[in-house]
Scaffold this motif. Structure first.
Motif, short mmCIF file in Angstrom:
data_model
loop_
_atom_site.label_atom_id
_atom_site.label_comp_id
_atom_site.label_asym_id
_atom_site.label_seq_id
_atom_site.Cartn_x
_atom_site.Cartn_y
_atom_site.Cartn_z
N THR A 277 9.76 -21.15 -14.13
CA THR A 277 9.54 -20.03 -15.05
C THR A 277 9.77 -18.73 -14.31
OG1 THR A 277 7.95 -21.26 -16.41
CG2 THR A 277 7.84 -18.85 -16.49
N ILE A 278 10.48 -17.82 -14.97
CA ILE A 278 10.77 -16.51 -14.39
C ILE A 278 10.32 -15.42 -15.36
CG2 ILE A 278 12.57 -14.92 -13.59
CD1 ILE A 278 12.20 -17.27 -11.70
N ALA A 279 9.61 -14.43 -14.86
CA ALA A 279 9.28 -13.23 -15.62
C ALA A 279 10.01 -12.05 -15.00
CB ALA A 279 7.77 -12.98 -15.61
N GLN A 280 10.67 -11.29 -15.84
CA GLN A 280 11.42 -10.11 -15.39
C GLN A 280 10.98 -8.94 -16.24
OE1 GLN A 280 15.59 -9.62 -16.57
NE2 GLN A 280 16.15 -9.54 -14.40
N PHE A 281 10.78 -7.77 -15.64
CA PHE A 281 10.16 -6.68 -16.40
C PHE A 281 10.58 -5.33 -15.86
CE2 PHE A 281 7.38 -9.13 -13.63
CZ PHE A 281 7.19 -8.25 -12.58
N THR A 282 10.34 -4.31 -16.68
CA THR A 282 10.62 -2.94 -16.30
C THR A 282 9.68 -2.50 -15.17
OG1 THR A 282 11.18 -2.49 -18.62
CG2 THR A 282 10.86 -0.59 -17.18
N LEU A 283 10.24 -1.90 -14.14
CA LEU A 283 9.45 -1.36 -13.02
C LEU A 283 10.15 -0.11 -12.51
CD1 LEU A 283 6.91 -2.01 -11.24
CD2 LEU A 283 8.50 -3.02 -9.61
N PRO A 284 9.88 1.05 -13.13
CA PRO A 284 10.57 2.28 -12.75
C PRO A 284 10.32 2.66 -11.29
CG PRO A 284 9.36 2.56 -14.81
CD PRO A 284 8.91 1.27 -14.21
N GLU A 285 11.34 3.12 -10.63
CA GLU A 285 11.19 3.55 -9.24
C GLU A 285 10.46 4.90 -9.18
OE1 GLU A 285 14.82 3.59 -7.09
OE2 GLU A 285 15.35 1.52 -7.57
N ASN A 286 9.71 5.08 -8.12
CA ASN A 286 9.05 6.35 -7.82
C ASN A 286 8.03 6.79 -8.88
OD1 ASN A 286 10.67 6.62 -5.47
ND2 ASN A 286 12.34 7.39 -6.75
N ASN A 287 7.52 5.83 -9.65
CA ASN A 287 6.43 6.13 -10.57
C ASN A 287 5.26 5.23 -10.21
OD1 ASN A 287 4.62 6.58 -12.66
ND2 ASN A 287 6.21 6.70 -14.23
N HIS A 288 4.25 5.79 -9.57
CA HIS A 288 3.15 5.00 -9.03
C HIS A 288 1.85 5.19 -9.81
CE1 HIS A 288 5.47 5.12 -4.96
NE2 HIS A 288 5.96 4.23 -5.79
N ASP A 289 1.91 5.88 -10.95
CA ASP A 289 0.72 6.08 -11.76
C ASP A 289 0.58 4.93 -12.76
OD1 ASP A 289 -0.04 8.44 -10.54
OD2 ASP A 289 1.07 9.71 -11.95
N TYR A 290 -0.26 3.96 -12.41
CA TYR A 290 -0.56 2.82 -13.27
C TYR A 290 -2.06 2.80 -13.55
CZ TYR A 290 4.12 0.80 -12.99
OH TYR A 290 5.48 0.59 -13.12
N VAL A 291 -2.43 2.49 -14.78
CA VAL A 291 -3.85 2.57 -15.14
C VAL A 291 -4.66 1.52 -14.37
CG1 VAL A 291 -3.32 3.49 -17.42
CG2 VAL A 291 -3.64 1.01 -17.14
N ASN A 292 -5.87 1.91 -14.01
CA ASN A 292 -6.79 1.05 -13.28
C ASN A 292 -7.75 0.42 -14.28
OD1 ASN A 292 -8.74 -0.07 -11.60
ND2 ASN A 292 -8.76 1.65 -10.18
N SER A 293 -7.84 -0.91 -14.30
CA SER A 293 -8.63 -1.60 -15.30
C SER A 293 -9.95 -2.15 -14.79
CB SER A 293 -7.80 -2.75 -15.92
OG SER A 293 -6.85 -2.24 -16.83
N LEU A 294 -10.36 -1.79 -13.57
CA LEU A 294 -11.64 -2.25 -13.06
C LEU A 294 -12.79 -1.78 -13.95
CD1 LEU A 294 -11.19 -1.72 -9.21
CD2 LEU A 294 -11.16 -3.88 -10.47
N TRP A 295 -13.80 -2.62 -14.12
CA TRP A 295 -14.92 -2.33 -15.01
C TRP A 295 -15.95 -1.45 -14.30
CZ3 TRP A 295 -16.57 -6.95 -18.58
CH2 TRP A 295 -15.46 -7.39 -19.31
N GLU A 296 -15.60 -0.19 -14.08
CA GLU A 296 -16.48 0.76 -13.42
C GLU A 296 -15.90 2.16 -13.57
OE1 GLU A 296 -16.26 -0.80 -9.47
OE2 GLU A 296 -14.50 0.40 -8.93
N ILE A 297 -16.74 3.17 -13.37
CA ILE A 297 -16.21 4.53 -13.29
C ILE A 297 -15.44 4.63 -11.99
CG2 ILE A 297 -16.77 6.98 -13.18
CD1 ILE A 297 -17.27 5.72 -15.90
N GLN A 298 -14.18 5.07 -12.08
CA GLN A 298 -13.26 4.92 -10.96
C GLN A 298 -12.98 6.24 -10.24
OE1 GLN A 298 -10.12 3.49 -13.37
NE2 GLN A 298 -11.08 1.52 -13.80
N ASP A 299 -12.84 6.16 -8.94
CA ASP A 299 -12.41 7.31 -8.16
C ASP A 299 -10.91 7.54 -8.34
OD1 ASP A 299 -14.98 7.71 -7.14
OD2 ASP A 299 -14.62 6.35 -5.45
N LYS A 300 -10.16 6.44 -8.54
CA LYS A 300 -8.70 6.54 -8.69
C LYS A 300 -8.28 5.80 -9.97
CE LYS A 300 -7.88 6.78 -3.71
NZ LYS A 300 -7.19 6.16 -2.53
N PRO A 301 -8.42 6.43 -11.12
CA PRO A 301 -8.13 5.76 -12.39
C PRO A 301 -6.65 5.48 -12.64
CG PRO A 301 -8.69 8.06 -12.77
CD PRO A 301 -8.96 7.79 -11.33
N PHE A 302 -5.77 6.02 -11.79
CA PHE A 302 -4.34 5.76 -11.98
C PHE A 302 -3.73 5.12 -10.73
CE2 PHE A 302 -5.53 9.25 -14.77
CZ PHE A 302 -5.19 8.67 -16.00
#
Length: 422
Positions: free
Chosen positions: A321-346
Motif C-alpha cells: 500500500t502506498i499513500a502519496q499526498f501534498t506536502l508544500p515545501e518551506n511551509n512548516h506551520d501545521y496544526v498541533n493536535s495534542l490535548w492540552e493548551i500548547q506553547d507551539k500550536p502550529f
C-alpha cells in the motif's frame, strides 16, 4: 385420400416440433433457479461481501469501477471512501469497516467510528484552537466531540460518473478560543487507471500486478468575512485511511535525514505512551511501525522530516500500500493536535500512523491501522482556498514485482520490511 394424407403429414410435424420445444424448455432451469444461481454469496473479507453489506444500509452509494479496480464512496458519510479492491468482487476488501456499528444503525455521542478507507476530517483536534472541544472545557474524552459536519451529516453529491464523484458541504464551526469559521468544503474522489497510477508514482506497472488507486482532492474555502491567522486559529485538512491489519503488516515511512538541531526529532512516538522498540524501528532514512492492530499506539513526523509518501506492506496477503499526498515545501506551520493548551500550536505533524489496540478496560474499536496526512494550517483571507490531495494505491502480485515497487517508492526491500519485527 391425398388431402387426408397431407393433413396427417402436417400434424405429424407439428407433433414432433411440439415435443422438441417441450424437451428444450424442460431442460432449461426456471427463472427463479437462474436468479438463485446468479446470486453469489461472497466470503467475508472480500469486496463483494462489503458491497452487498453496505447496500443493505446505505441507498446512495457510488461505485467507481475500471475493470477489477473498484471503489465504494458514500455521500451520507461525507464523501468517504469506504473500501476498494484490485481484483473485483472476489478480491480482498482493503478498507476497515465497523460492520457491527453500521448494522446497528445507532449513533454514538462523541464519534461514530464507521470506519472507511479514506475520510475527510479537519484539524486541530486539541489545544486552544481545537474544534473538538468547547471553550473552557477540560481536555479529556468526556468533553471530546467530533463535529457533526464531519461525522454524521451527509455531503451533497454534486456529480458522479464511472470514474469520479464530487461533493460539497457548507459548515460553520467554533473553536476552543471562540473563533467562528464559515467555510465551504469541496471533495472529489477519482478512480485512477493504470496509466494514471504509473504517471502519479513515476514508475511502470508490470502485467503481473493487480492495482487499484484513487485520489481525493480536498478544498476548504474561507467563506466568512474575517481572515484565518495565528491569532484566531487556523483549520487544516486531515485525511485518515483506516485499513485492515495482519500479524505481518508494517507501516513504512521514509524521512529526510539531517541533524536534529536543524530538522528537529525524527519521530513523535509518545502520543499514547512511548512506542516500544519492538514496534518502532528507526533506520537512517526510513522507519518501520508495527501495524497488527494489537497495541494502541501512534507516531508522527513533522513537515521538516516528512516526505510526500508513506506506505505499508502486508506480507501475509502480499499487499503493498502506498499513500502519496501534498506536502508544500518551506511551509512548516501545521496544526498541533495534542490535548492540552500548547506553547507551539502550529508545530504539528504532516504525516501520522496509528495502530489500534485494546484500551485500558480491554475494549477495542478495531482492529485496524491508519495512515494519515494533513495540509498546512490554512492561513486564508476571506474568499481564499486551500487544496490538499491524498492518493491511495494498493498493489497485489508476485513478491519480485512488488519488491521492485517498494524499492522504487519507499527505498526499502520487502525482505527488510518482513524481517523488521521478527
Amino acid at each position: 385420400m391425398k388431402i387426408l394424407q397431407r393433413h396427417n403429414t402436417s400434424m405429424h410435424w407439428v407433433f414432433i416440433y411440439s415435443i422438441i420445444v417441450l424437451t428444450y424448455a424442460c431442460s432449461q432451469p426456471k427463472k427463479e433457479s437462474i436468479d438463485n444461481e446468479e446470486k453469489v454469496i461472497h466470503e467475508k473479507g472480500t469486496f463483494g461481501y462489503d458491497l452487498d453489506f453496505l447496500k443493505e444500509h446505505y441507498d446512495d452509494l457510488v461505485v467507481l469501477k475500471n475493470g477489477n479496480a473498484q471503489v465504494i464512496v458514500s455521500p451520507a458519510l461525507q464523501g468517504r471512501v469506504l473500501t476498494s479492491t484490485a481484483e473485483g468482487a472476489k478480491g480482498q476488501s482493503f478498507g476497515w469497516l465497523n460492520h457491527d456499528l453500521i448494522a446497528s444503525g445507532e449513533q454514538m455521542e462523541h464519534f461514530n467510528p464507521i470506519g472507511g478507507e479514506e475520510r475527510f476530517w479537519l484539524g486541530p483536534e486539541g489545544g486552544q484552537f481545537s474544534i473538538y472541544f468547547k471553550p473552557e472545557s477540560s481536555f479529556d474524552f468526556e468533553n471530546w466531540y467530533v463535529p457533526k459536519e464531519i461525522d454524521t451529516e451527509p455531503f451533497e453529491l454534486v456529480s458522479s460518473s464511472s470514474s469520479q464523484a464530487s461533493f460539497k458541504k457548507q459548515m460553520q464551526l467554533t473553536n476552543y478560543s471562540n473563533t467562528v469559521f464559515n467555510l465551504n468544503v469541496s471533495r472529489t474522489i477519482k478512480l485512477l487507471n493504470n496509466q494514471e497510477i504509473s504517471s502519479a508514482l513515476d514508475t511502470e506497472l508490470t502485467e503481473n500486478i493487480q492495482a487499484v488507486g484513487f485520489e481525493s482532492e480536498n478544498i476548504i474555502s474561507n467563506n466568512g468575512e474575517n481572515n484565518w491567522d495565528k491569532n484566531s486559529g487556523m483549520l487544516s485538512i486531515w485525511i485518515l485511511s483506516m485499513l485492515n491489519p495482519s500479524p505481518s503488516t508494517a507501516v513504512v515511512v521514509p524521512f529526510k535525514e539531517g541533524d536534529e538541531t536543524e530538522l528537529g526529532k525524527i519521530v513523535t512516538d509518545d502520543y499514547f505512551g512511548k512506542v516500544p522498540s519492538d514496534r518502532l524501528i528507526v533506520k537512517d532514512e526510513v522507519l518501520f511501525f508495527k501495524a497488527d492492530g494489537k497495541k494502541r499506539s501512534k507516531i508522527g513526523l513533522s513537515p521538516q522530516r516528512a516526505l510526500p509518501i508513506a506506505g505499508s506492506y502486508d506480507a501475509q496477503n502480499q499487499v503493498l500500500t502506498i499513500a502519496q499526498f501534498t506536502l508544500p515545501e518551506n511551509n512548516h506551520d501545521y496544526v498541533n493536535s495534542l490535548w492540552e493548551i500548547q506553547d507551539k500550536p502550529f508545530a504539528g505533524d504532516a504525516v501520522n500512523s496509528y495502530n489500534d489496540g485494546p484500551l485500558d478496560n480491554g475494549d477495542q474499536l478495531g482492529p485496524f491501522y491508519e495512515i494519515e496526512s494533513s495540509s498546512p494550517a490554512a492561513n486564508l483571507a476571506a474568499g481564499e482556498s486551500l487544496t490538499h490531495i491524498h492518493r491511495t494505491f494498493h498493489f497485489k502480485g508476485e513478491s519480485d514485482d512488488l519488491n521492485r515497487l517498494a524499492k522504487t517508492l519507499l527505498k526499502v526491500d520487502l525482505n527488510e520490511i518482513e524481517k523488521a519485527f521478527d
